[in-house]
Scaffold this active site. Sequence first.
Site, PDB file in Angstrom:
ATOM      1  N   LYS A  34     104.008  84.681  15.804  1.00  0.00           N
ATOM      2  CA  LYS A  34     104.441  86.325  14.698  1.00  0.00           C
ATOM      3  C   LYS A  34     105.651  85.795  13.614  1.00  0.00           C
ATOM      4  CE  LYS A  34     107.801  88.392  17.778  1.00  0.00           C
ATOM      5  NZ  LYS A  34     107.614  89.931  18.407  1.00  0.00           N
ATOM      6  N   ARG A 132     108.872 102.372  22.673  1.00  0.00           N
ATOM      7  CA  ARG A 132     108.125 101.863  20.616  1.00  0.00           C
ATOM      8  C   ARG A 132     107.329 101.676  20.983  1.00  0.00           C
ATOM      9  NH1 ARG A 132     110.096  95.493  19.382  1.00  0.00           N
ATOM     10  NH2 ARG A 132     108.078  95.802  20.215  1.00  0.00           N
ATOM     11  N   HIS A 164     105.631  96.552  27.496  1.00  0.00           N
ATOM     12  CA  HIS A 164     107.042  95.156  26.854  1.00  0.00           C
ATOM     13  C   HIS A 164     108.696  95.908  27.326  1.00  0.00           C
ATOM     14  CE1 HIS A 164     108.930  92.747  24.649  1.00  0.00           C
ATOM     15  NE2 HIS A 164     108.840  93.006  23.246  1.00  0.00           N
ATOM     16  N   ARG A 220     104.185  85.668  27.490  1.00  0.00           N
ATOM     17  CA  ARG A 220     104.817  86.426  26.528  1.00  0.00           C
ATOM     18  C   ARG A 220     105.854  85.392  25.828  1.00  0.00           C
ATOM     19  NH1 ARG A 220     103.341  91.547  27.489  1.00  0.00           N
ATOM     20  NH2 ARG A 220     104.709  92.124  26.193  1.00  0.00           N
ATOM     21  N   TYR A 266     131.578  84.674  -6.229  1.00  0.00           N
ATOM     22  CA  TYR A 266     131.427  85.885  -6.089  1.00  0.00           C
ATOM     23  C   TYR A 266     132.917  87.445  -6.202  1.00  0.00           C
ATOM     24  CZ  TYR A 266     127.393  86.016  -9.406  1.00  0.00           C
ATOM     25  OH  TYR A 266     126.006  85.660  -9.437  1.00  0.00           O
ATOM     26  N   CYS A 313     125.999  83.477  -1.889  1.00  0.00           N
ATOM     27  CA  CYS A 313     125.032  84.172  -2.594  1.00  0.00           C
ATOM     28  C   CYS A 313     123.447  83.851  -2.836  1.00  0.00           C
ATOM     29  CB  CYS A 313     125.508  83.261  -4.223  1.00  0.00           C
ATOM     30  SG  CYS A 313     127.410  82.740  -4.857  1.00  0.00           S
ATOM     31  N   MET A 314     123.008  84.678  -3.705  1.00  0.00           N
ATOM     32  CA  MET A 314     121.670  84.023  -3.795  1.00  0.00           C
ATOM     33  C   MET A 314     120.739  83.264  -3.547  1.00  0.00           C
ATOM     34  SD  MET A 314     118.741  85.941  -5.700  1.00  0.00           S
ATOM     35  CE  MET A 314     119.120  87.642  -6.177  1.00  0.00           C
ATOM     36  N   ASP A 315     121.129  82.063  -3.999  1.00  0.00           N
ATOM     37  CA  ASP A 315     121.421  80.740  -4.088  1.00  0.00           C
ATOM     38  C   ASP A 315     121.336  79.710  -3.550  1.00  0.00           C
ATOM     39  OD1 ASP A 315     118.831  81.016  -5.515  1.00  0.00           O
ATOM     40  OD2 ASP A 315     120.470  81.641  -7.273  1.00  0.00           O
TER      41      ASP A 315
HETATM   42  C1  LIG Z   1     108.170  89.266  20.007  1.00  0.00           C
HETATM   43  C2  LIG Z   1     107.160  90.264  21.000  1.00  0.00           C
HETATM   44  C3  LIG Z   1     107.239  89.543  22.242  1.00  0.00           C
HETATM   45  C4  LIG Z   1     108.462  88.151  22.525  1.00  0.00           C
HETATM   46  O1  LIG Z   1     109.626  88.399  22.663  1.00  0.00           O
HETATM   47  P1  LIG Z   1     110.410  86.965  22.689  1.00  0.00           P
HETATM   48  O2  LIG Z   1     111.828  88.079  23.385  1.00  0.00           O
HETATM   49  O3  LIG Z   1     111.184  86.666  21.266  1.00  0.00           O
HETATM   50  O4  LIG Z   1     109.900  86.711  24.160  1.00  0.00           O
HETATM   51  C5  LIG Z   1     106.844  89.608  23.238  1.00  0.00           C
HETATM   52  N1  LIG Z   1     105.743  90.163  23.483  1.00  0.00           N
HETATM   53  C6  LIG Z   1     105.851  91.221  22.148  1.00  0.00           C
HETATM   54  C7  LIG Z   1     105.665  92.947  22.174  1.00  0.00           C
HETATM   55  C8  LIG Z   1     106.650  91.158  20.875  1.00  0.00           C
HETATM   56  O5  LIG Z   1     106.918  91.818  19.846  1.00  0.00           O
END
Ligand SMILES: *Cc1c(COP(=O)(O)O)cnc(C)c1O
Length: 375
Positions: A34, A132, A164, A220, A266, A313-315
């Site tokens: 992701k 969540r 999770h 995961r 700045y 700064c931004m850049d």
């Molecule tokens: C992002 C995410 C992961 C991976 O988590 P890490 O801590 O980067 O290994 C696994 N499961 C879900 C639901 C996530 O949102």
Amino acid sequence: MSRFAARVDLDAVRANVAVLHRHAGSANVMAVVKADGYGHGMVPCARAALDGGASWLGVAFVEEALALRAAGIDAPVLAWLLAPGDDVAAATAAGIDVSVSAGWTLDAVATAAADAGRAARVHLKADTGLGRAGATVPDWPALVEQAAKCEADGLVDVVGVWSHLAYADAPGHPTVARQVAAYGEALDVAGRAGLHPQFRHLANSAATLALPEAHFDLVRPGVAVYGLSPGPALGTSADLGLRPAMTLRAEVALVKHVEAGQGVSYGHRYTTTTSTRLALVPLGYADGVPRHATNVGPVQIGGRRFTVSGTVCMDQFVVDVGDTDVSAGDEVVLFGPGDSGEPTADDWAQAVGTINYEIVTRVGARVPREHVGAA
Ligand SMILES: *Cc1c(COP(=O)(O)O)cnc(C)c1O
């Protein structure tokens, strides 16, 4: 080299996944790609991860999953953050697995499946304590009943039941055992409703590395795929046998002499104390260099360590390089794997008060990703 780039070592990604695969034992590995592969480039990293032994890919959004399919990747993909209006029909047509936390999502998925004449692949998500996504304990029985009915009607295939963890990066934390137990109960409830998912999954990177009791059928990992430690309690990348894949570098754009007492950038939050030289680095907060790195961000120029001088700064930002031999065009390394003495993403995270995840993921769209290795 271009003026700046994020070099991404795909051999490191592949090797990191192989390490995670060994930890996972008999469980399958879903590499989480992701957010553009945590800033590393989603498609090349997905390919390298599959090469390294991952058999699944995980993303947050349906759009990300569709982009993997558009690139010709046909491995199983799970998209877990659906919102009203998402193109569930496109996901079903593309054979993308979707996560379901609520009845309305299941309705949308079942409708899309009926239209397509093809069962949608779903993973039911239980909230076992993270607070969540996922159905809460009171809502879970109705969700699994509804899913069992959809499955009986041939509209969905419940491929997974998952959850999770809140504290996987603190392996002894009491919530971990509580969540593992709650997950077991959620599986029992699903089983009594007649659901027998092939893939039960709970473990992120930290749990893949440190909590074998959370491995189940599929793990995961995300951040560890890119070679970063999920947290200090688990050790450094090196302790874990991981190699950070990203090196963020630039070329010095300008070096100039200034006198003592010169305010820099700045707000003049840095003032020179001697006659000295300032180097201008053409990366800023638009490129993911945190503004909180003002006066604390570590950099390496020509093999020597310096600190950001004054406001980011931004850049661009400025580095007081004193009388060291630095010229325009010299390489500046903000972070990398660390084996040439350069700072790491962990060093940046510590300097600015965040986590390594944010350092790599926020590298901006203006910075080209240069992928090396693992063709
Ligand atoms: C992002 C995410 C992961 C991976 O988590 P890490 O801590 O980067 O290994 C696994 N499961 C879900 C639901 C996530 O949102």
